[in-house]
Scaffold this motif. Sequence first.
Motif, PDB file in Angstrom:
ATOM      1  N   HIS A 128      70.059   1.417  40.459  1.00 13.05           N
ATOM      2  CA  HIS A 128      69.879   1.283  38.919  1.00 13.05           C
ATOM      3  C   HIS A 128      68.307   1.218  38.412  1.00 13.05           C
ATOM      4  N   PRO A 129      68.062   1.658  37.360  1.00 10.64           N
ATOM      5  CA  PRO A 129      66.640   1.606  36.724  1.00 10.64           C
ATOM      6  C   PRO A 129      66.089   0.212  36.991  1.00 10.64           C
ATOM      7  N   LEU A 130      66.957  -0.735  36.504  1.00 12.49           N
ATOM      8  CA  LEU A 130      66.861  -1.992  36.799  1.00 12.49           C
ATOM      9  C   LEU A 130      66.148  -2.666  37.769  1.00 12.49           C
ATOM     10  N   LEU A 131      66.292  -1.833  39.042  1.00 13.72           N
ATOM     11  CA  LEU A 131      65.852  -2.198  40.438  1.00 13.72           C
ATOM     12  C   LEU A 131      64.130  -1.913  40.403  1.00 13.72           C
ATOM     13  N   HIS A 132      64.103  -0.742  39.763  1.00 11.86           N
ATOM     14  CA  HIS A 132      62.551  -0.083  39.883  1.00 11.86           C
ATOM     15  C   HIS A 132      61.838  -1.033  39.164  1.00 11.86           C
ATOM     16  N   ASP A 133      62.210  -2.035  38.325  1.00 11.01           N
ATOM     17  CA  ASP A 133      60.980  -2.796  37.756  1.00 11.01           C
ATOM     18  C   ASP A 133      60.936  -3.973  38.632  1.00 11.01           C
ATOM     19  N   LEU A 134      61.479  -4.355  39.755  1.00  7.10           N
ATOM     20  CA  LEU A 134      61.275  -5.624  40.348  1.00  7.10           C
ATOM     21  C   LEU A 134      60.324  -5.198  41.211  1.00  7.10           C
ATOM     22  N   PRO A 135      59.387  -6.056  41.378  1.00  7.47           N
ATOM     23  CA  PRO A 135      58.064  -6.215  42.447  1.00  7.47           C
ATOM     24  C   PRO A 135      58.623  -6.032  43.631  1.00  7.47           C
ATOM     25  N   LEU A 184      68.021 -12.841  41.460  1.00  6.48           N
ATOM     26  CA  LEU A 184      67.733 -11.975  40.395  1.00  6.48           C
ATOM     27  C   LEU A 184      67.722 -12.657  39.328  1.00  6.48           C
ATOM     28  N   ARG A 185      68.588 -13.389  39.026  1.00  8.32           N
ATOM     29  CA  ARG A 185      68.828 -14.105  37.486  1.00  8.32           C
ATOM     30  C   ARG A 185      67.496 -14.825  37.387  1.00  8.32           C
ATOM     31  N   ALA A 186      66.964 -15.639  38.480  1.00 10.19           N
ATOM     32  CA  ALA A 186      65.855 -16.587  38.161  1.00 10.19           C
ATOM     33  C   ALA A 186      64.494 -15.292  37.978  1.00 10.19           C
ATOM     34  N   TRP A 187      64.381 -14.558  38.476  1.00  8.36           N
ATOM     35  CA  TRP A 187      63.366 -13.573  38.293  1.00  8.36           C
ATOM     36  C   TRP A 187      63.273 -13.065  36.684  1.00  8.36           C
ATOM     37  N   PHE A 188      64.417 -12.329  36.401  1.00  8.58           N
ATOM     38  CA  PHE A 188      64.639 -11.794  35.050  1.00  8.58           C
ATOM     39  C   PHE A 188      64.467 -12.810  33.928  1.00  8.58           C
TER      40      PHE A 188
END
Length: 309
Positions: A128-135, A184-188
Amino acid sequence: MDVLSDVIAIMRTGRPRSARVEWHAPWGQRFPSAHGSAGFHVILRGSCWLTPPDGGEVTELGVGDVIFFPHGHGYGLADSPATPLAEPPCDPLDDAALYAADSVGHARHTTPAITLCGGYQLDPARAHPLLHDLPDLIHLPARPGQRAELSATVELLAAEAERPRLGTDTLVPALLETLLHYILRAWFEESPEREVGAGWAAALADPAVSAALHAVHREPDRPWTVAILAAEAGLSRAGFARRFTATVGQPPLAYLTWWRMTTAARLLRGTDLPLGQIAAKTGYTSEFAFAHAFKREYGTAPGRYRRLG
């Protein structure tokens, strides 16, 4: 389902792995890059030093710290920045390698650092493109009184790993899934990118864009238009389209089509539903229209995609 839950359900595959490992000084361990996986470590006792994926500045980790590598990049852990990293690398998805590392620790007689380490298998075809935004690295330092749910999950995992009992084989995978959600919730929720106005952290923090995204994920079969989605978001059609595109990175209907096709691919490979039912579940009134859209996205007909799976 909400967007984050849907994303995790789509990308996750196989069975998550974990092990409680005791490290007796001096120790240093390299963890390899692994395409299609994500690795994590939780520090349960003692401390250690992290060598990040890019070989940059080392970071000291303490009890309760969580590190997560969403893109499967390699890294190293050691009792000291001066300790060399052992070879061969230890694969967090390899049970034998994890338990071998743990058995080496138990063979020594010094006060150990204890970590919970492991990994998740991901399907690159459903990224998912959401994952591409993760460091490359998510580091969640321990914060007393904060992230209570994450801390509770870590404690439960540590207890099951230290003292396996009836039901552990079922509980641990479920807790690992819970851990992934909380990381993932904490990071977002804490990402500084929420304030930038672009990217998925900003999209999920924006009430209007988030409302539209949740609507699409909740009912991908609904005949959505930009105007109907704008109404869900509480914005004008033009204002919504601009805001959605600026944060998500693609227009509303382009994202809708992508999500429908991703959902269809999961149903084709994971269920025996007839093509007509899959077409209906993803918003298409005929198998022909669905097959045409699917072939345009995946380069092959739905039936062939299912058979090749």
